[in-house]
Scaffold this motif. Structure first.
Motif, PDB file in Angstrom:
ATOM      1  N   THR A 104       0.711  -1.180   0.026  1.00  0.00           N
ATOM      2  CA  THR A 104      -0.134   0.040  -0.169  1.00  0.00           C
ATOM      3  C   THR A 104       0.788   1.129   0.088  1.00  0.00           C
ATOM      4  N   CYS A 105       1.997   1.201   0.093  1.00  0.00           N
ATOM      5  CA  CYS A 105       3.092   2.480   0.444  1.00  0.00           C
ATOM      6  C   CYS A 105       3.839   2.672  -0.917  1.00  0.00           C
ATOM      7  N   GLN A 106       3.526   1.632  -1.928  1.00  0.00           N
ATOM      8  CA  GLN A 106       4.225   1.747  -3.252  1.00  0.00           C
ATOM      9  C   GLN A 106       4.188   2.984  -3.719  1.00  0.00           C
ATOM     10  N   PRO A 107       3.071   3.975  -3.765  1.00  0.00           N
ATOM     11  CA  PRO A 107       3.025   5.247  -4.207  1.00  0.00           C
ATOM     12  C   PRO A 107       4.088   6.314  -3.572  1.00  0.00           C
ATOM     13  N   VAL A 108       4.239   6.089  -2.267  1.00  0.00           N
ATOM     14  CA  VAL A 108       5.286   6.830  -1.565  1.00  0.00           C
ATOM     15  C   VAL A 108       6.665   6.759  -2.241  1.00  0.00           C
ATOM     16  N   GLU A 109       7.066   5.222  -1.990  1.00  0.00           N
ATOM     17  CA  GLU A 109       8.149   4.798  -2.858  1.00  0.00           C
ATOM     18  C   GLU A 109       8.346   5.385  -4.288  1.00  0.00           C
ATOM     19  N   ASN A 110       7.241   5.218  -4.950  1.00  0.00           N
ATOM     20  CA  ASN A 110       7.447   5.762  -6.288  1.00  0.00           C
ATOM     21  C   ASN A 110       7.876   7.188  -6.543  1.00  0.00           C
ATOM     22  N   LEU A 111       7.376   7.810  -5.494  1.00  0.00           N
ATOM     23  CA  LEU A 111       7.445   9.326  -5.602  1.00  0.00           C
ATOM     24  C   LEU A 111       8.897   9.717  -5.028  1.00  0.00           C
ATOM     25  N   ARG A 112       9.084   9.129  -4.088  1.00  0.00           N
ATOM     26  CA  ARG A 112      10.665   9.231  -3.501  1.00  0.00           C
ATOM     27  C   ARG A 112      11.553   9.027  -4.607  1.00  0.00           C
ATOM     28  N   LEU A 113      11.527   7.982  -5.534  1.00  0.00           N
ATOM     29  CA  LEU A 113      12.474   7.814  -6.676  1.00  0.00           C
ATOM     30  C   LEU A 113      12.246   8.470  -7.804  1.00  0.00           C
ATOM     31  N   ASP A 114      11.125   9.428  -8.029  1.00  0.00           N
ATOM     32  CA  ASP A 114      10.825   9.931  -9.053  1.00  0.00           C
ATOM     33  C   ASP A 114      10.414   8.972 -10.357  1.00  0.00           C
ATOM     34  N   ALA A 115       9.694   8.070  -9.730  1.00  0.00           N
ATOM     35  CA  ALA A 115       9.156   7.039 -10.872  1.00  0.00           C
ATOM     36  C   ALA A 115       7.581   7.149 -10.744  1.00  0.00           C
ATOM     37  N   TYR A 116       6.956   6.589 -11.894  1.00  0.00           N
ATOM     38  CA  TYR A 116       5.525   6.643 -12.121  1.00  0.00           C
ATOM     39  C   TYR A 116       4.953   5.344 -12.628  1.00  0.00           C
ATOM     40  N   THR A 117       3.654   5.003 -12.105  1.00  0.00           N
ATOM     41  CA  THR A 117       3.201   3.645 -12.622  1.00  0.00           C
ATOM     42  C   THR A 117       2.833   3.801 -14.215  1.00  0.00           C
ATOM     43  N   ALA A 118       2.291   5.042 -14.334  1.00  0.00           N
ATOM     44  CA  ALA A 118       2.129   5.505 -15.916  1.00  0.00           C
ATOM     45  C   ALA A 118       3.312   5.971 -16.341  1.00  0.00           C
ATOM     46  N   THR A 119       3.515   5.915 -17.781  1.00  0.00           N
ATOM     47  CA  THR A 119       4.643   6.562 -18.389  1.00  0.00           C
ATOM     48  C   THR A 119       4.506   7.892 -18.795  1.00  0.00           C
ATOM     49  N   PRO A 120       5.150   8.969 -18.465  1.00  0.00           N
ATOM     50  CA  PRO A 120       4.892  10.225 -18.796  1.00  0.00           C
ATOM     51  C   PRO A 120       5.136  10.356 -20.255  1.00  0.00           C
ATOM     52  N   SER A 121       4.428  11.437 -21.183  1.00  0.00           N
ATOM     53  CA  SER A 121       4.725  11.858 -22.249  1.00  0.00           C
ATOM     54  C   SER A 121       6.018  12.718 -22.694  1.00  0.00           C
ATOM     55  N   ALA A 122       6.119  13.330 -21.342  1.00  0.00           N
ATOM     56  CA  ALA A 122       7.579  14.104 -21.517  1.00  0.00           C
ATOM     57  C   ALA A 122       7.856  14.413 -19.880  1.00  0.00           C
ATOM     58  N   THR A 123       9.256  14.777 -19.674  1.00  0.00           N
ATOM     59  CA  THR A 123       9.518  15.179 -18.494  1.00  0.00           C
ATOM     60  C   THR A 123      10.770  16.303 -18.589  1.00  0.00           C
ATOM     61  N   ALA A 124      10.808  16.982 -17.362  1.00  0.00           N
ATOM     62  CA  ALA A 124      11.856  18.113 -17.394  1.00  0.00           C
ATOM     63  C   ALA A 124      12.250  18.212 -15.953  1.00  0.00           C
ATOM     64  N   ARG A 125      13.636  18.131 -15.614  1.00  0.00           N
ATOM     65  CA  ARG A 125      14.102  18.479 -14.258  1.00  0.00           C
ATOM     66  C   ARG A 125      15.027  19.563 -14.200  1.00  0.00           C
ATOM     67  N   ARG A 126      14.901  20.028 -12.800  1.00  0.00           N
ATOM     68  CA  ARG A 126      16.079  21.188 -12.315  1.00  0.00           C
ATOM     69  C   ARG A 126      16.596  20.995 -10.912  1.00  0.00           C
ATOM     70  N   PHE A 127      17.314  21.753 -10.481  1.00  0.00           N
ATOM     71  CA  PHE A 127      17.618  21.671  -9.237  1.00  0.00           C
ATOM     72  C   PHE A 127      17.927  23.360  -8.795  1.00  0.00           C
ATOM     73  N   ALA A 128      17.071  23.326  -7.472  1.00  0.00           N
ATOM     74  CA  ALA A 128      17.090  24.770  -6.955  1.00  0.00           C
ATOM     75  C   ALA A 128      17.554  24.819  -5.741  1.00  0.00           C
ATOM     76  N   LEU A 129      18.785  25.622  -5.531  1.00  0.00           N
ATOM     77  CA  LEU A 129      19.447  25.747  -4.194  1.00  0.00           C
ATOM     78  C   LEU A 129      19.314  27.100  -3.500  1.00  0.00           C
ATOM     79  N   ALA A 130      18.915  27.241  -2.425  1.00  0.00           N
ATOM     80  CA  ALA A 130      18.612  28.375  -1.766  1.00  0.00           C
ATOM     81  C   ALA A 130      19.917  29.082  -1.373  1.00  0.00           C
ATOM     82  N   THR A 131      20.098  30.106  -1.465  1.00  0.00           N
ATOM     83  CA  THR A 131      21.476  30.836  -1.297  1.00  0.00           C
ATOM     84  C   THR A 131      21.418  31.804  -0.055  1.00  0.00           C
TER      85      THR A 131
END
Length: 251
Positions: A104-131
């Motif tokens: 029942t906790c699989q959706p939490v694990e999926n989000l932790r790993l940035d993974a999804y049960t359905a395949t996205p048609s597109a993705t984009a990623r960035r990293f924001a560091l507060a200074t």
């Protein structure tokens, strides 16, 4: 703390940033005006044709995710003065998620790993560091993923249910998480889920926002190992960029 007040940055080590597998990473449309006129005679009643479409058209003013270029709407350097925004490390990874126990906790694990049960048609990623400011030292990985409306809504529903059921933690592969603590999300987008995950060296906070059929995943941590909050300005600005793009595309 204010949404836009001094946010910003130092340095930070995050255990596993970004990309679809691996460790943790550190407007409403205006209502139509009421009509005062009334028809002089009741409208005729007609029997719908069997050939008529049964599904309603999509609401006006909303662009489908396929019409929005995620690379153009994801946060970029200069969008938030107090944050250093860079490419997300490991953006090219696409590792399958590990199994969670209980299931029942699989959706939490999926989000932790940035993974999804359905395949996205597109993705984009960035990293924001507060200074500087209240979020100084917090690093946030941002993922935008485009889905069908049905898949996006199901992912949100499954995650919300899993967060509620897994408060006492779960096993994720070889890792043990001792707490999944539900948080109050920033009230933006169509819906959002937020939680804090504890049980390893880098406690991490997560937010998932749905804007139309685009999901916005944010995970935040600090290198000192303390508890981090997903920076509100990052959430708000990212959602607003998608909303603006959807309005332009639909007009």
């Amino acid at each position: 703390m204010g949404l836009w007040a001094g946010l910003a940055a130092t340095t930070l080590l995050l255990a596993g940033c970004g990309g679809g597998g691996g460790d943790d990473d550190a407007g409403a449309p205006a209502d139509s005006p009421p009509t005062s006129e009334r028809p002089s005679a009741p409208p005729e009643t007609t029997t719908p044709s069997s050939d008529a479409p049964t599904s309603e058209p999509p609401p006006t003013g909303v662009a489908p995710a396929s019409d929005i270029n995620l690379d153009e709407v994801i946060l970029k350097p200069g969008d938030l003065a107090e944050f250093q925004i860079t490419e997300s490390p490991g953006d090219d990874r696409d590792t399958p998620p590990t199994k969670a126990g209980p299931a029942t906790c699989q959706p939490v694990e999926n989000l932790r790993l940035d993974a999804y049960t359905a395949t996205p048609s597109a993705t984009a990623r960035r990293f924001a560091l507060a200074t500087t400011g209240d979020y100084r030292g917090t690093g946030t990985t941002i993922t935008l993923a485009a889905f069908t409306a049905t898949d996006a809504e199901k992912i949100m529903s499954d995650l919300r249910s899993a967060v509620a059921k897994c408060a006492n933690g779960y096993e994720g592969g070889a890792l043990t998480f001792t707490e999944v603590r539900e948080l109050t999300p920033v009230p933006v987008g169509d819906e959002a889920v937020s939680f804090h995950l504890s049980g390893r060296a880098t406690p991490t906070s997560y937010t998932l926002v749905r804007q139309g059929s685009i999901l916005i995943r944010l995970s935040s941590a600090v290198g000192t190992g303390g508890e981090a909050e997903v920076p509100q300005p990052v959430v708000v600005q990212q959602v607003m960029k998608i909303q603006a793009a959807a309005a332009r595309t639909a007009s």
